[in-house]
Write a protein that holds these residues in place. Structure first.
Motif, mmCIF file in Angstrom:
data_model
loop_
_atom_site.group_PDB
_atom_site.id
_atom_site.type_symbol
_atom_site.label_atom_id
_atom_site.label_comp_id
_atom_site.label_asym_id
_atom_site.label_seq_id
_atom_site.Cartn_x
_atom_site.Cartn_y
_atom_site.Cartn_z
ATOM 1 N N ILE A 39 0.829 -1.202 0.000
ATOM 2 C CA ILE A 39 0.000 0.000 0.000
ATOM 3 C C ILE A 39 0.863 1.252 0.000
ATOM 4 C CG2 ILE A 39 -1.683 1.343 1.331
ATOM 5 C CD1 ILE A 39 -2.844 -1.098 -0.027
ATOM 6 N N ARG A 40 2.007 1.206 0.690
ATOM 7 C CA ARG A 40 2.854 2.388 0.817
ATOM 8 C C ARG A 40 3.327 2.900 -0.541
ATOM 9 N NH1 ARG A 40 8.407 1.654 1.364
ATOM 10 N NH2 ARG A 40 8.436 3.358 2.854
ATOM 11 N N SER A 41 3.386 2.023 -1.533
ATOM 12 C CA SER A 41 3.762 2.442 -2.880
ATOM 13 C C SER A 41 2.542 2.886 -3.680
ATOM 14 C CB SER A 41 4.466 1.295 -3.614
ATOM 15 O OG SER A 41 5.672 0.946 -2.970
ATOM 16 N N LEU A 42 1.488 2.073 -3.642
ATOM 17 C CA LEU A 42 0.340 2.302 -4.512
ATOM 18 C C LEU A 42 -0.541 3.467 -4.083
ATOM 19 C CD1 LEU A 42 -0.712 -1.424 -5.078
ATOM 20 C CD2 LEU A 42 0.805 0.001 -6.464
ATOM 21 N N ILE A 43 -0.468 3.884 -2.818
ATOM 22 C CA ILE A 43 -1.357 4.933 -2.310
ATOM 23 C C ILE A 43 -1.162 6.254 -3.038
ATOM 24 C CG2 ILE A 43 0.173 5.859 -0.526
ATOM 25 C CD1 ILE A 43 -3.566 5.058 -0.090
ATOM 26 N N SER A 44 -0.014 6.434 -3.671
ATOM 27 C CA SER A 44 0.276 7.700 -4.358
ATOM 28 C C SER A 44 -0.579 7.886 -5.610
ATOM 29 C CB SER A 44 1.756 7.754 -4.759
ATOM 30 O OG SER A 44 2.584 7.635 -3.630
ATOM 31 N N ILE A 45 -0.998 6.792 -6.236
ATOM 32 C CA ILE A 45 -1.755 6.897 -7.489
ATOM 33 C C ILE A 45 -3.140 7.505 -7.260
ATOM 34 C CG2 ILE A 45 -2.760 5.598 -9.402
ATOM 35 C CD1 ILE A 45 -0.371 3.725 -9.237
ATOM 36 N N PRO A 46 -3.954 6.974 -6.321
ATOM 37 C CA PRO A 46 -5.241 7.638 -6.077
ATOM 38 C C PRO A 46 -5.086 9.053 -5.542
ATOM 39 C CG PRO A 46 -4.863 5.891 -4.463
ATOM 40 C CD PRO A 46 -3.841 5.721 -5.545
ATOM 41 N N ALA A 47 -3.974 9.314 -4.841
ATOM 42 C CA ALA A 47 -3.731 10.683 -4.377
ATOM 43 C C ALA A 47 -3.610 11.631 -5.555
ATOM 44 C CB ALA A 47 -2.456 10.730 -3.528
ATOM 45 N N GLY A 48 -2.943 11.182 -6.593
ATOM 46 C CA GLY A 48 -2.826 11.996 -7.796
ATOM 47 C C GLY A 48 -4.126 12.083 -8.563
ATOM 48 N N MET A 49 -4.851 10.978 -8.641
ATOM 49 C CA MET A 49 -6.110 10.956 -9.398
ATOM 50 C C MET A 49 -7.157 11.867 -8.785
ATOM 51 S SD MET A 49 -6.460 6.921 -10.410
ATOM 52 C CE MET A 49 -7.944 7.226 -11.386
ATOM 53 N N THR A 50 -7.166 11.961 -7.462
ATOM 54 C CA THR A 50 -8.156 12.815 -6.784
ATOM 55 C C THR A 50 -7.674 14.254 -6.623
ATOM 56 O OG1 THR A 50 -7.293 12.129 -4.619
ATOM 57 C CG2 THR A 50 -9.166 10.882 -5.506
ATOM 58 N N ARG A 51 -6.484 14.528 -7.200
ATOM 59 C CA ARG A 51 -5.917 15.881 -7.140
ATOM 60 C C ARG A 51 -5.707 16.342 -5.695
ATOM 61 N NH1 ARG A 51 -5.974 14.387 -11.840
ATOM 62 N NH2 ARG A 51 -6.177 15.764 -13.671
ATOM 63 N N MET A 52 -5.218 15.405 -4.853
ATOM 64 C CA MET A 52 -4.888 15.782 -3.489
ATOM 65 C C MET A 52 -3.869 16.919 -3.528
ATOM 66 S SD MET A 52 -3.221 13.389 -0.493
ATOM 67 C CE MET A 52 -2.862 14.049 1.135
ATOM 68 N N PRO A 53 -4.056 17.972 -2.721
ATOM 69 C CA PRO A 53 -3.096 19.084 -2.728
ATOM 70 C C PRO A 53 -1.663 18.587 -2.560
ATOM 71 C CG PRO A 53 -5.005 19.656 -1.424
ATOM 72 C CD PRO A 53 -5.162 18.207 -1.778
ATOM 73 N N LEU A 54 -0.778 19.046 -3.426
ATOM 74 C CA LEU A 54 0.594 18.551 -3.450
ATOM 75 C C LEU A 54 1.308 18.774 -2.124
ATOM 76 C CD1 LEU A 54 2.927 17.299 -4.970
ATOM 77 C CD2 LEU A 54 3.478 19.556 -5.908
ATOM 78 N N ALA A 55 1.127 19.935 -1.511
ATOM 79 C CA ALA A 55 1.809 20.228 -0.253
ATOM 80 C C ALA A 55 1.400 19.233 0.835
ATOM 81 C CB ALA A 55 1.502 21.655 0.200
ATOM 82 N N GLY A 56 0.098 18.971 0.960
ATOM 83 C CA GLY A 56 -0.387 18.022 1.955
ATOM 84 C C GLY A 56 0.107 16.618 1.668
#
Length: 203
Positions: free
Chosen positions: A123-140
């Protein structure tokens, strides 16, 4: 493969740690548990320091996470929905709207998901993909990635340092931990598919 990784780490020190953790963040099969515990062992027998290793490892983890985050931002949601709308996908229980539900859930819990996810194998690797897809604020995203990765890296490096020549025994414990996590995820996926199929049959 592990022997080659350890040789690279032994030869290049901090840059080697940075490179290996960057790759591990993108390619989960690379065993971060082995790399980090061996890195901790090295701090007892070389001029490398625990602080330096933590910084190099966390910088590598963050760099790899950033690449996956950007990948997630580049993935068109419409394309994934088209894939999920295919008949063979629907036969196993997935629907296009399931993707939206998943991303909506992540959007609501993104801070916790990224922070805790950094300490969970795979999960520690894959969690970044949905973060990008949902446009999670980059700073956070970066702040939580650095914090979560620092905790994980410090834990394993410290254990490797304390274990000394017995560092490899620690990897066995974390391998079992990883297997348990992956097994739970697979079971959850199977239960989800079974639930969806039962719902489809009822309709």
């Amino acid at each position: 493969m592990e022997l080659q990784l350890l040789r690279l780490l032994s030869r290049f020190g901090y840059p080697g740690m940075f490179l290996l953790l960057t790759i591990e963040s993108i390619f989960p099969p690379i065993p971060s548990e082995v790399v980090l515990t061996f890195g901790g062992f090295m701090t007892e027998h070389t001029s490398l320091t625990l602080t330096g290793m933590v910084i190099a490892a966390t910088a590598g983890s963050t760099a790899g996470a950033m690449l996956l985050y950007l990948t997630g931002r580049l993935i068109p949601l419409e394309r994934l929905e088209r894939i999920l709308s295919k008949r063979w996908i629907q036969k196993i229980g997935f629907k296009a709207e399931d993707l939206k539900k998943t991303l909506n859930w992540f959007d609501k819990h993104e801070n916790t998901a990224v922070l805790i996810g950094r300490c969970v194998p795979v999960i520690r690797s894959l969690i970044s993909i949905p973060a990008g897809m949902t446009r999670m604020p980059l700073a956070g995203f970066l702040i939580r990635t650095v914090i979560g990765s620092s905790v994980w890296n410090l834990l394993l490096l410290s254990l490797g340092k304390k274990a000394g020549s017995s560092w490899y025994q620690i990897t066995a414990v974390f391998e079992r931990y990883s297997i348990v996590i992956v097994t739970i995820l697979l079971l959850a996926l199977l239960l989800y598919v079974a639930y969806k199929q039962k719902g489809n049959a009822a309709r």
